[in-house]
Motif scaffolding. Structure first.
Motif, PDB file in Angstrom:
ATOM      1  N   VAL A   1       0.837  -1.110   0.100  1.00 24.96           N
ATOM      2  CA  VAL A   1      -0.016   0.074  -0.142  1.00 24.96           C
ATOM      3  C   VAL A   1       0.819   1.328   0.115  1.00 24.96           C
ATOM      4  N   LEU A   2       1.716   1.218   0.576  1.00 26.64           N
ATOM      5  CA  LEU A   2       2.817   2.277   0.796  1.00 26.64           C
ATOM      6  C   LEU A   2       3.684   2.470  -0.437  1.00 26.64           C
ATOM      7  N   ASP A   3       3.708   1.695  -1.266  1.00 26.32           N
ATOM      8  CA  ASP A   3       4.276   1.590  -2.789  1.00 26.32           C
ATOM      9  C   ASP A   3       5.800   1.780  -2.642  1.00 26.32           C
ATOM     10  N   ILE A   4       6.363   0.994  -1.676  1.00 24.10           N
ATOM     11  CA  ILE A   4       7.788   0.983  -1.209  1.00 24.10           C
ATOM     12  C   ILE A   4       8.664   0.095  -2.617  1.00 24.10           C
ATOM     13  N   GLY A   5       7.862  -0.680  -3.189  1.00 27.94           N
ATOM     14  CA  GLY A   5       8.389  -1.177  -4.516  1.00 27.94           C
ATOM     15  C   GLY A   5       8.733  -2.689  -4.188  1.00 27.94           C
TER      16      GLY A   5
END
Length: 178
Positions: free
Chosen positions: A37-41
């Motif tokens: 969700v935090l789009d850390i990859g």
């Protein structure tokens, strides 16, 4: 097989299963979705995986230490928990295999990023299924430890000491293993 053990021993035998549950909930059901969700990859996959592998390593270490010196009932439950972590590792390996094949397949493609996003979502499925399997097994093991029970497979691989009494048909008796 159910054994006549003290409540304090039963509580200590629950510890490895509770630690596994914390690992499953914390690393897989909270940290991994949060990282997505935090789009850390790609690090969103690696951080929970490394945390989980650290906990698994600790469980294996403690299983060996408890087997070498300690109460048999507690050591049997540490060994049971360590054996169950192998299921999770198999899920990790299958997911890694899918991701690795996807990386190879999309490495020269201009639309590789889009395909990797889609395939990475599919690659998570084996790990997620094994997390759910381990969740059910470990919650059952917490119940078993609370009852004073050790699965028959562990009793065969790790015979209990002769001083430990087994409960048969509600009657406490001497251990019948040889």
């Amino acid at each position: 097989m159910i054994f006549d053990v003290d409540e304090s021993v039963r509580k200590r035998a629950k510890t490895p299963h509770e630690l596994s549950m914390i690992n499953l909930v914390g690393c897989h059901l909270i940290a991994a979705p949060a990282a997505i969700v935090l789009d850390i990859g790609f690090m969103g996959f690696l951080i929970p995986l490394l945390l989980s592998l650290s906990v698994i390593g600790f469980i294996w270490f403690r299983a060996g230490a408890e087997t070498a010196s300690g109460d048999w009932f507690v050591a049997a439950h540490w060994r049971l928990s360590a054996n169950r972590t192998r299921i999770l590792i198999i899920g990790y390996l299958i997911s890694a295999l899918i991701l690795g094949m996807a990386m190879l397949a999309t490495s020269g493609d201009s639309k590789g990023d889009i395909m990797m996003v889609a395939i990475s979502r599919v690659a998570v499925v084996p790990a997620l299924i094994t997390v759910m399997i381990c969740f059910v097994l470990e919650s059952g093991s917490i119940y078993q430890a609370g009852r004073g029970e050790v699965p028959d497979g562990i009793v065969k691989r790790m015979p209990p000491p002769d001083t430990l009494s087994a409960v048969q048909d509600g009657v406490v008796g001497q251990n019948q293993s040889g």
